[in-house]
Scaffold this motif. Structure first.
Motif, mmCIF file in Angstrom:
data_model
loop_
_atom_site.group_PDB
_atom_site.id
_atom_site.type_symbol
_atom_site.label_atom_id
_atom_site.label_comp_id
_atom_site.label_asym_id
_atom_site.label_seq_id
_atom_site.Cartn_x
_atom_site.Cartn_y
_atom_site.Cartn_z
ATOM 1 N N ALA A 241 0.814 -1.222 0.000
ATOM 2 C CA ALA A 241 0.000 0.000 0.000
ATOM 3 C C ALA A 241 0.845 1.269 0.000
ATOM 4 N N THR A 242 2.126 1.156 0.310
ATOM 5 C CA THR A 242 2.959 2.368 0.321
ATOM 6 C C THR A 242 3.099 2.964 -1.082
ATOM 7 N N SER A 243 2.916 2.166 -2.119
ATOM 8 C CA SER A 243 2.892 2.719 -3.487
ATOM 9 C C SER A 243 1.666 3.616 -3.651
ATOM 10 N N LEU A 244 0.521 3.148 -3.147
ATOM 11 C CA LEU A 244 -0.706 3.942 -3.193
ATOM 12 C C LEU A 244 -0.554 5.225 -2.376
ATOM 13 N N TYR A 245 0.062 5.124 -1.196
ATOM 14 C CA TYR A 245 0.259 6.313 -0.364
ATOM 15 C C TYR A 245 1.120 7.352 -1.089
ATOM 16 N N GLN A 246 2.164 6.877 -1.745
ATOM 17 C CA GLN A 246 3.021 7.810 -2.481
ATOM 18 C C GLN A 246 2.248 8.473 -3.625
ATOM 19 N N MET A 247 1.365 7.704 -4.250
ATOM 20 C CA MET A 247 0.530 8.261 -5.315
ATOM 21 C C MET A 247 -0.360 9.378 -4.769
ATOM 22 N N PHE A 248 -0.916 9.171 -3.582
ATOM 23 C CA PHE A 248 -1.809 10.176 -3.000
ATOM 24 C C PHE A 248 -1.051 11.418 -2.542
ATOM 25 N N MET A 266 6.847 4.824 5.580
ATOM 26 C CA MET A 266 6.510 6.092 4.947
ATOM 27 C C MET A 266 6.987 7.308 5.739
ATOM 28 N N HIS A 267 7.548 7.094 6.918
ATOM 29 C CA HIS A 267 7.826 8.215 7.815
ATOM 30 C C HIS A 267 8.773 9.249 7.211
ATOM 31 N N ASP A 268 9.710 8.776 6.395
ATOM 32 C CA ASP A 268 10.660 9.714 5.793
ATOM 33 C C ASP A 268 10.137 10.321 4.495
ATOM 34 N N ILE A 269 8.950 9.880 4.066
ATOM 35 C CA ILE A 269 8.443 10.298 2.756
ATOM 36 C C ILE A 269 7.334 11.336 2.869
ATOM 37 N N TRP A 270 6.373 11.112 3.780
ATOM 38 C CA TRP A 270 5.292 12.094 3.872
ATOM 39 C C TRP A 270 5.349 12.901 5.155
ATOM 40 N N THR A 271 4.799 14.117 5.074
ATOM 41 C CA THR A 271 4.679 14.987 6.240
ATOM 42 C C THR A 271 3.436 14.575 7.021
ATOM 43 N N GLU A 272 3.293 15.106 8.215
ATOM 44 C CA GLU A 272 2.104 14.804 9.016
ATOM 45 C C GLU A 272 0.842 15.236 8.285
ATOM 46 N N TYR A 273 0.892 16.401 7.650
ATOM 47 C CA TYR A 273 -0.272 16.904 6.910
ATOM 48 C C TYR A 273 -0.611 15.965 5.753
ATOM 49 N N GLU A 274 0.399 15.554 4.998
ATOM 50 C CA GLU A 274 0.166 14.667 3.857
ATOM 51 C C GLU A 274 -0.392 13.325 4.303
ATOM 52 N N GLU A 275 0.121 12.813 5.412
ATOM 53 C CA GLU A 275 -0.374 11.538 5.942
ATOM 54 C C GLU A 275 -1.838 11.651 6.341
ATOM 55 N N GLU A 276 -2.176 12.720 7.045
ATOM 56 C CA GLU A 276 -3.550 12.911 7.502
ATOM 57 C C GLU A 276 -4.503 13.085 6.317
ATOM 58 N N ALA A 277 -4.082 13.884 5.337
ATOM 59 C CA ALA A 277 -4.927 14.124 4.162
ATOM 60 C C ALA A 277 -5.139 12.838 3.358
ATOM 61 N N ALA A 278 -4.064 12.070 3.189
ATOM 62 C CA ALA A 278 -4.166 10.820 2.433
ATOM 63 C C ALA A 278 -5.083 9.832 3.147
#
Length: 335
Positions: A241-248, A266-278
Motif C-alpha cells: 500500500a505504500t505505493s498507493l500512499y506515495q501516489m496520493f 513512509m515516515h521519511d516520505i510524507w509529512t504529518e499533513y500529507e499523511e492525515e490528508a491521504a
C-alpha cells in the motif's frame, strides 16, 4: 480455489496506471493481462477512467482502450468509469460507444462524469471553442439518450453507429449533486469512494430517497469504488500500500510521479499533513489479509446495502496485483 458465485457482483476500475520504469505499451499490456485474469476470476465488469495530463495515468483515450480490453476478453462487461462528458460532444460519445457496442454486443457500459478529469487549462484545450461545462451535464445526458433511441431515426442528426442500441448509462459521482441527478433520471449510480469518501453515505441516501424508476432501471442500484490491496498477511499488504500512499502524496501536493515501488516505511516520505490528508481520502480502503478485508467488507456491506462493488488496486508489482485480485475474488465468493 472456491468457484461458487458471489451474491454481490464485483468489478474492477483501471486507470492504466503507469509504474516507474514501464513503457506505455507495457502499461496497456498489463491492463489487458489484468482484465483477462479478472474475467477468469468471475469479475463482472472492467472499467477504464478518463484522465488527462497526468504522468501516472494512460487512460486518456478511454474509448480506444475499452475496445482494446474488450477485444482481449470474451464475457466480462467493459466500459467507462467514466467518460467525462464536458470534454466531448454527446454525438461523438454516442458514435464511439455505438461502435464499441456493435463490435462487442451486450458487453459495453457507459459511465458518465461531470468533472473534466484534469486541470482547467487542459480541459480548455480538450474542449476548444465549445462552451461545455459541468452545468450542461444533465442536458448532455438527455442528448445522449436521444441519440441512442430508435425514435431519433427521423432526426436530421443521427448517431450511426449508436442509434437503437441498448447501452447501459451510469452516473458517476463524488458528491451529493451527482446522487440527485442519478436518482432523478433513474440511472445506476457509481460513487468514487476510492478517493472522495466524505460524502459517500449522504450521497447514496439521497440517491435512494429520490430515485424514480425509469425504463432503464426499476430499482436504485449503488456501486461504490474502493481501494483494495490484498496479500497473504496484513504486513505484506501494508507494504504494498505504500505505493498507493506515495501516489496520493502526488494528488495532495500536485507533484505527480509514476506509480512508485513500495517502501519499508513512509515516515521519511510524507509529512504529518500529507499523511492525515491521504488517510482521510483512503478511509474506506480495504488493505490487509483476506481475514482482515473480509471483516471490514462485511461492515461496509451492512452499512451501505451496496448492490455491487468496484475495486481499484494501485499495486506496483504486476504479480502482486493479479494475486490481490485473486484473493479478493475468493473473499467475495465466500460472503
Amino acid at each position: 480455489m472456491n468457484h461458487l458465485s458471489s451474491k454481490i457482483p464485483y468489478s474492477i476500475l483501471d486507470l492504466a496506471t503507469v509504474t516507474e520504469g514501464a513503457s506505455l505499451k507495457e502499461t496497456f499490456s498489463k491492463s489487458q493481462e489484468c482484465a483477462q485474469h479478472a474475467e477468469k476470476l468471475g469479475y463482472n465488469r472492467y472499467w477504464l477512467s478518463e484522465h488527462h495530463n497526468m504522468i501516472s495515468v494512460a487512460s486518456s483515450a478511454t474509448s480506444i482502450l475499452i475496445g482494446y480490453i474488450a477485444g482481449g476478453t470474451s464475457t466480462m462487461r467493459v466500459g467507462s468509469g467514466g467518460i467525462m462528458l464536458p470534454n466531448h460532444s454527446p454525438l461523438a460519445v454516442a458514435e464511439q460507444f455505438g461502435t464499441l457496442e456493435s463490435i462487442y454486443p451486450g458487453r459495453i457500459d457507459l459511465g458518465l462524469g461531470r468533472a473534466p478529469g484534469t486541470d482547467q487549462l487542459t480541459a480548455m484545450e480538450l474542449r476548444g471553442t465549445r462552451s461545455n461545462t459541468a452545468e450542461d451535464f444533465p442536458q448532455n445526458i438527455l442528448k445522449l439518450k436521444t441519440f441512442f433511441s430508435k425514435e431519433n431515426s427521423d432526426s436530421k442528426v443521427r448517431a450511426i453507429p449508436g442509434e437503437g442500441q441498448d447501452i447501459p448509462l451510469w452516473i458517476l459521482g463524488s458528491s451529493t449533486d451527482s446522487a440527485q441527478l442519478a436518482g432523478y433520471l433513474g440511472l445506476p449510480y457509481a460513487f468514487a469512494s476510492h478517493f472522495a469518501p466524505a460524502q459517500f453515505y449522504a450521497a447514496i441516501e439521497i440517491y435512494r430517497r429520490i430515485f424514480r424508476p425509469s425504463p432503464d432501471l426499476q430499482q436504485a442500484y449503488v456501486m461504490p469504488c474502493v481501494n483494495v490491496i490484498a496479500a497473504d498477511t496484513d504486513e505484506e499488504a501494508s507494504r504494498l500500500a505504500t505505493s498507493l500512499y506515495q501516489m496520493f502524496i502526488g494528488i495532495i501536493t500536485g507533484r505527480r510521479t509514476r506509480l512508485q515501488p513500495p517502501v519499508d516505511n513512509m515516515h521519511d516520505i510524507w509529512t504529518e499533513y500529507e499523511e492525515e490528508a491521504a488517510k482521510q481520502m483512503l478511509q474506506l480502503s480495504l488493505i490487509g489479509s483476506p481475514d482482515t478485508i473480509k471483516a471490514r467488507l462485511k461492515i461496509l456491506l451492512e452499512k451501505t446495502g451496496m448492490n455491487e462493488i468496484m475495486i481499484i488496486s494501485n499495486i506496483y508489482d504486476q504479480k502482486a496485483k493479479l494475486y490481490s485480485y485473486e484473493l479478493f475474488a475468493d473473499i467475495m465468493k465466500e460472503l
